[in-house]
Write a protein that holds these residues in place. Structure first.
Motif, short mmCIF file in Angstrom:
data_model
loop_
_atom_site.label_atom_id
_atom_site.label_comp_id
_atom_site.label_asym_id
_atom_site.label_seq_id
_atom_site.Cartn_x
_atom_site.Cartn_y
_atom_site.Cartn_z
N CYS A 15 25.71 -82.05 -10.59
CA CYS A 15 26.79 -82.50 -9.72
C CYS A 15 26.33 -82.27 -8.27
O CYS A 15 25.13 -82.15 -8.02
CB CYS A 15 28.11 -81.79 -10.04
N LEU A 16 27.26 -82.25 -7.32
CA LEU A 16 26.87 -82.10 -5.92
C LEU A 16 26.56 -80.65 -5.57
O LEU A 16 25.49 -80.33 -5.06
CB LEU A 16 28.01 -82.66 -5.04
N GLY A 17 27.51 -79.75 -5.86
CA GLY A 17 27.37 -78.37 -5.40
C GLY A 17 26.87 -77.38 -6.44
O GLY A 17 26.45 -76.28 -6.11
N ASN A 18 26.94 -77.76 -7.73
CA ASN A 18 26.58 -76.88 -8.86
C ASN A 18 27.44 -75.61 -8.91
O ASN A 18 26.98 -74.55 -9.34
CB ASN A 18 25.09 -76.51 -8.84
N ILE A 19 28.70 -75.73 -8.44
CA ILE A 19 29.61 -74.59 -8.63
C ILE A 19 30.90 -75.00 -9.34
O ILE A 19 31.71 -74.12 -9.67
CB ILE A 19 29.95 -73.86 -7.31
N CYS A 20 31.15 -76.28 -9.55
CA CYS A 20 32.38 -76.71 -10.24
C CYS A 20 32.08 -77.50 -11.51
O CYS A 20 32.13 -76.96 -12.62
CB CYS A 20 33.27 -77.55 -9.30
N ARG A 21 31.74 -78.78 -11.38
CA ARG A 21 31.65 -79.65 -12.55
C ARG A 21 30.47 -79.33 -13.45
O ARG A 21 30.63 -79.19 -14.68
CB ARG A 21 31.59 -81.12 -12.11
N SER A 22 29.26 -79.24 -12.89
CA SER A 22 28.10 -79.08 -13.79
C SER A 22 28.04 -77.72 -14.47
O SER A 22 27.64 -77.67 -15.65
CB SER A 22 26.78 -79.44 -13.08
N ASP A 49 22.03 -78.07 -1.66
CA ASP A 49 21.48 -76.70 -1.76
C ASP A 49 22.43 -75.62 -1.22
O ASP A 49 22.05 -74.46 -1.13
CB ASP A 49 20.12 -76.62 -1.04
N TRP A 50 23.67 -75.97 -0.88
CA TRP A 50 24.58 -75.01 -0.24
C TRP A 50 24.89 -73.82 -1.13
O TRP A 50 25.20 -72.74 -0.64
CB TRP A 50 25.91 -75.67 0.13
N HIS A 51 24.87 -74.00 -2.42
CA HIS A 51 25.35 -72.93 -3.31
C HIS A 51 24.25 -72.38 -4.22
O HIS A 51 24.56 -71.79 -5.27
CB HIS A 51 26.53 -73.44 -4.14
N VAL A 52 23.00 -72.54 -3.80
CA VAL A 52 21.89 -71.97 -4.57
C VAL A 52 22.09 -70.45 -4.67
O VAL A 52 22.33 -69.78 -3.66
CB VAL A 52 20.53 -72.31 -3.91
N THR A 129 35.83 -86.58 -11.46
CA THR A 129 36.38 -86.31 -10.13
C THR A 129 35.88 -84.97 -9.60
O THR A 129 35.87 -83.98 -10.34
CB THR A 129 37.93 -86.27 -10.20
N ASP A 130 35.49 -84.96 -8.32
CA ASP A 130 35.08 -83.70 -7.70
C ASP A 130 36.33 -82.88 -7.38
O ASP A 130 37.15 -83.29 -6.56
CB ASP A 130 34.31 -84.02 -6.40
N PRO A 131 36.51 -81.73 -8.05
CA PRO A 131 37.76 -80.96 -7.88
C PRO A 131 37.72 -79.97 -6.71
O PRO A 131 38.70 -79.29 -6.44
CB PRO A 131 37.84 -80.19 -9.20
N TYR A 132 36.59 -79.87 -6.01
CA TYR A 132 36.36 -78.77 -5.07
C TYR A 132 37.42 -78.69 -3.99
O TYR A 132 37.90 -77.60 -3.64
CB TYR A 132 34.97 -78.93 -4.45
N TYR A 133 37.82 -79.83 -3.42
CA TYR A 133 38.77 -79.81 -2.30
C TYR A 133 40.21 -79.96 -2.76
O TYR A 133 41.12 -80.03 -1.94
CB TYR A 133 38.40 -80.91 -1.29
N GLY A 134 40.44 -80.02 -4.07
CA GLY A 134 41.81 -80.17 -4.58
C GLY A 134 42.40 -78.82 -4.98
O GLY A 134 41.88 -77.76 -4.65
#
Ligand code: 4NP
Length: 166
Positions: A15-22, A49-52, A129-134
């Motif tokens: 996913c984008l950040g690797n802290i929620c969906r993946s 790479d923000w959450h490596v 859906t990217d849930p990060y900002y919800g």
């Protein structure tokens, strides 16, 4: 590598950040494979790479745990071109992730590049859906999509393994 290892599916969820969906997908697939007695290795990564090195978002951890799956020990990593040689399947959570992965894929990369919801009947071609900002409730809806797609993915891998083993 022994022939048995060569046949072990190795799945990377992206996913984008690797802290929620993946990481939720990684946890769901590990649990689903264990429940079916399938030998499958799985990892997750982000295109960013923000959450490596970070653990999954607390809302993702809580949602997975509500379904009996502990993902607190996972740590963020960024997808790497070598991953196209290390994994048999790379599964993008949404179409933007898929586009970014196509840009990163080496010409000789061997991994099959897939879209997660292509494995959830009726949702083919769409993104998780990217849930990060919800809000917190968005995570349960995302879990349901992920859990459904993981079952479809496991069906397809189990079918491939039956074909290989005859
Ligand atoms: P994910 O969600 O891609 O499902 O892990 C996100 C997490 C963090 C960010 C974006 C999406 N972020 O911009 O930090």
């Amino acid at each position: 590598m022994k022939p048995k290892d060569a046949l072990t599916p190795r799945i990377l969820f992206v996913c984008l950040g690797n802290i929620c969906r993946s990481p939720m997908a990684e946890g769901a697939l590990r649990a689903g494979a264990a429940a079916r007695g399938l030998n499958i290795e799985t990892v997750s990564a982000g295109t960013g790479d923000w959450h490596v090195g970070h653990p999954p978002d607390r809302r993702a951890q809580a949602t997975a745990l509500a379904h009996g799956i502990d993902i607190s020990g996972l740590r963020g990593r960024q997808v790497d071109p070598d991953d196209f040689h290390l994994f048999t399947h790379i599964v993008a959570m949404d179409r933007e992730n898929l586009r970014d992965l196509k840009g990163l894929r080496p010409a000789q990369g061997t991994a099959a590049l897939l879209l997660m919801l292509d494995h959830l009947p009726g949702r083919e071609g769409t993104g998780v859906t990217d849930p990060y900002y919800g809000g917190d409730d968005g995570f349960e809806a995302v879990w349901q999509d992920i859990a459904g797609a993981v079952e479809g993915l496991l069906d397809s891998i189990a079918q491939d393994q039956r074909r290989v083993s005859g």
